[in-house]
Write an enzyme that holds these catalytic residues in place. Structure first.
Site, PDB file in Angstrom:
ATOM      1  NE  ARG A 232      36.570  38.081  45.661  1.00 38.15           N
ATOM      2  CZ  ARG A 232      36.270  38.774  46.735  1.00 38.15           C
ATOM      3  NH1 ARG A 232      35.624  38.437  47.543  1.00 38.15           N
ATOM      4  NH2 ARG A 232      36.936  40.125  46.508  1.00 38.15           N
TER       5      ARG A 232
ATOM      6  CE  LYS B 263      38.061  47.073  38.369  1.00 42.43           C
ATOM      7  NZ  LYS B 263      38.005  47.016  39.905  1.00 42.43           N
TER       8      LYS B 263
ATOM      9  CG  ASP C 284      38.538  43.659  37.048  1.00 40.78           C
ATOM     10  OD1 ASP C 284      37.480  43.559  36.268  1.00 40.78           O
ATOM     11  OD2 ASP C 284      38.812  43.712  37.951  1.00 40.78           O
TER      12      ASP C 284
ATOM     13  CD  GLU D 247      38.010  40.620  38.185  1.00 39.39           C
ATOM     14  OE1 GLU D 247      37.151  41.139  38.920  1.00 39.39           O
ATOM     15  OE2 GLU D 247      39.107  40.797  38.193  1.00 39.39           O
TER      16      GLU D 247
HETATM   17  N1  BES Z   1      41.182  43.905  40.226  1.00 45.26           N
HETATM   18  C1  BES Z   1      40.486  44.148  41.250  1.00 45.26           C
HETATM   19  C2  BES Z   1      41.229  44.605  42.442  1.00 45.26           C
HETATM   20  C3  BES Z   1      42.213  45.734  42.483  1.00 45.26           C
HETATM   21  C4  BES Z   1      42.034  47.110  42.756  1.00 45.26           C
HETATM   22  C5  BES Z   1      43.243  45.426  41.962  1.00 45.26           C
HETATM   23  C6  BES Z   1      42.981  48.000  42.735  1.00 45.26           C
HETATM   24  C7  BES Z   1      44.674  46.597  41.859  1.00 45.26           C
HETATM   25  C8  BES Z   1      44.135  47.828  42.274  1.00 45.26           C
HETATM   26  C9  BES Z   1      39.375  43.325  41.777  1.00 45.26           C
HETATM   27  O1  BES Z   1      39.126  42.329  40.816  1.00 45.26           O
HETATM   28  C10 BES Z   1      38.353  44.036  42.095  1.00 45.26           C
HETATM   29  O2  BES Z   1      37.789  44.911  41.452  1.00 45.26           O
HETATM   30  N2  BES Z   1      37.903  43.875  43.463  1.00 45.26           N
HETATM   31  C11 BES Z   1      36.826  44.699  43.975  1.00 45.26           C
HETATM   32  C12 BES Z   1      36.211  43.524  44.921  1.00 45.26           C
HETATM   33  C13 BES Z   1      34.624  43.907  45.598  1.00 45.26           C
HETATM   34  C14 BES Z   1      33.632  44.310  44.319  1.00 45.26           C
HETATM   35  C15 BES Z   1      34.365  43.212  46.394  1.00 45.26           C
HETATM   36  C16 BES Z   1      37.343  45.732  44.828  1.00 45.26           C
HETATM   37  O3  BES Z   1      38.667  45.450  45.339  1.00 45.26           O
HETATM   38  O4  BES Z   1      36.780  46.502  44.920  1.00 45.26           O
HETATM   39 ZN    ZN Z   2      40.302  42.078  39.078  1.00 45.44          ZN
HETATM   40 ZN    ZN Z   3      37.268  43.391  39.444  1.00 42.83          ZN
END
Ligand code: BES
Ligand code: ZN
Ligand code: ZN
Length: 483
Positions: free
Chosen positions: A329, A255, A248, A327
């Site tokens: 969800r 990120k 991801d 992504e």
């Molecule tokens: N895979 C991440 C969530 C995550 C963050 C898992 C840290 C393990 C450790 C997920 O896909 C994500 O990036 N979510 C975003 C959502 C936001 C953009 C609404 C997040 O948590 O920042």
């Molecule tokens: Zn993710």
């Molecule tokens: Zn993500």
């Protein structure tokens, strides 16, 4: 590691090293023979406290004997330390009903190492753990019970370690195709497990527009993995869906560098599903289990999906995209829609879904969401008993309103930054059909899935979160019918 139950007293049993658990700070127990040395070391027998007396060849470890986690942590710490010595065997007694399971779990988590990419491999000489039939608390273990506890805990812990290995594997190697191959091999090896793999063409045919959008910018094609474990006699049917993001990067909503590192672990939910199928099939649990994994990467490129896109999901609901890093969800909403067609009695999803869940509960605890209070409470209880920390995150009508979109049926992220773990869960709930609403749980494992600083018996890297909690729920609530 060979773990054997030996019908012999603790003191006479021969081994290179001994482990003595000091229960509830009782330093007067007959197995504690070195109170003067322990006093000199200031050893009090507190939880997580250990002392090694090299000349006596004994480890002493403090435990609260009513806390299974204490036993596992004590064993893991002692065994880790023993692995660094030249000892080849270690002995321990038993500590009341059920203690053998905890001892085995502690040993096998404590000795877990992921050294595939090290030229200098783990050099441990430790080969054998001898469990004496003498019990520190006066309990009598039946030999058959003891042996079946060893076998059960070994199978379960090895399934967790199998998931860990896969999660720890770098993203260049652990691609969606590799996960699919692993699932196929697993099914062949275990027998009584079927494996179906859906490729890009299949996803298109199924109308999985949300899943496909996430995968589009990756040079690695996506895979839908569907494993089915069908025992001859079944007490119910459960479907477990896993987020299998083999990487991801965040996509166009890229990120920052620091947050991208460790995102190989975004496949933890999917790998936990493989571990669950492996454990259930090897333990021959009398429950039909479907394991469904959405495996893909979330990358950048000229053909990447974009913030402002509107996607059509498998359920035909349209989704407004505002951040391509949300992504998981999108992959899950299509997989959950597909999963309901297996007509399960219960449907769970496991996902490293949100950073917000880690903020809310800390890095050690998974968030449990859903509509059915009894199901949530029973699940949390079974999870805690299995050694995995869980807590409920409650849905509410106001957070739901934050997913309103001006242009599509729903927006995939909330319009505010608060309560992000819950709004992600509510988004998923919109893809659960009425008749499954009370049968569904969403489990956000983003916190405990990957261990950056070791804790308890979890070493650095993947923890295999999700495997033990689901297996224990099945054991306690479906098989024993405790509901
Ligand atoms: N895979 C991440 C969530 C995550 C963050 C898992 C840290 C393990 C450790 C997920 O896909 C994500 O990036 N979510 C975003 C959502 C936001 C953009 C609404 C997040 O948590 O920042
Ligand atoms: Zn993710
Ligand atoms: Zn993500």
């Amino acid at each position: 590691m060979e773990i054997v139950f030996v019908e012999e007293g603790f003191k006479t049993l021969k081994a290179d090293l001994s482990i003595v658990l000091v229960c509830d700070k009782n330093l007067t127990h007959t197995w504690v023979e070195d109170s003067d040395d322990l006093a000199l070391l200031n050893f009090k027998g507190e939880s997580e406290e250990i002392a090694f007396l090299p000349t006596k060849k004994i480890f002493y470890a403090g435990v609260n004997i009513h806390d299974a986690e204490d036993i596992k942590i004590a064993l893991a710490k002692c065994i880790k330390s023993a692995s660094k010595t030249s000892a080849t065997s270690v002995k321990i007694g038993t500590y009341g009903e059920g203690s053998i399971k905890h001892i085995v779990e502690g040993v096998l988590f404590g000795t877990y190492v992921f050294d595939r990419y090290k030229t200098k491999k783990n050099q441990s000489k430790l080969k054998k753990i001898l469990i004496s039939s003498e019990d520190a608390l006066g309990y009598t273990y039946d030999k058959k019970v003891a042996q079946s506890e060893i076998a059960y805990a070994k199978t379960l812990t090895e399934a967790v370690n199998f998931a860990k290995d896969l999660i720890n594997t770098p993203p260049d190697i652990a691609t969606p195709k590799m996960l699919a191959n692993t699932a196929e091999t697993l099914a062949k090896e275990i027998g009584n497990v079927e494996c179906f793999i859906g490729d890009e063409k299949y996803l298109k045919k199924e109308g999985m527009g949300a899943f496909l959008a996430v995968s589009r910018a990756s040079s690695e094609p996506p895979r839908l993995i569907h494993l089915t474990y069908k025992p001859k006699k079944s007490k119910g049917k459960i479907t477990v869906v896993g987020k299998g993001l083999t990487y991801d990067s965040g996509g166009l909503s890229l990120k920052p560098g620091d947050s991208m590192t460790t995102m190989k672990s975004d496949k933890s939910g999917g790998c936990a599903v493989l571990g669950i199928i492996k454990a259930a099939a090897e333990l021959k649990l009398p429950v039909e289990i479907h394991g469904i994994i959405g495996a893909t990467e979330n990358m950048i490129g000229g053909n990447a999906y974009k913030p402002d896109d509107v996607l059509e999901s498998r359920s035909k609901k349209s989704i407004e995209i505002r951040n391509t890093d949300a992504e998981g969800r999108l992959v899950l909403c299509d997989c959950l829609d597909y999963a309901q067609e297996t007509k399960p009695d219960l449907i769970f999803d496991l996902a490293t879904l949100t950073g917000a869940c880690v903020v809310a509960l800390g890095e050690y605890t998974s968030g449990i969401m859903g509509f059915n209070d009894t199901l949530k409470q029973n699940f949390i209880q079974s999870a805690l008993a299995s050694g995995e920390l869980c807590a409920e995150l409650p849905f509410n009508r106001y957070l739901k309103k934050l997913l309103k979109s001006e242009i599509a049926d729903i927006c995939h992220i909330s319009s505010t930054r608060y309560g992000g773990a819950i709004t992600a869960g509510i988004f998923l709930s919109e893809f659960i059909k009425e008749e499954y609403k009370d049968k569904w749980l969403h489990i956000d494992i983003a916190g405990p899935a990957f261990v950056e600083k070791e804790w308890g018996y979890n070493s650095h890297g993947a923890s295999g979160a999700g495997v033990r909690m689901v297996i224990n729920y099945i054991q306690e609530n479906i098989i024993k019918g405790k509901n």
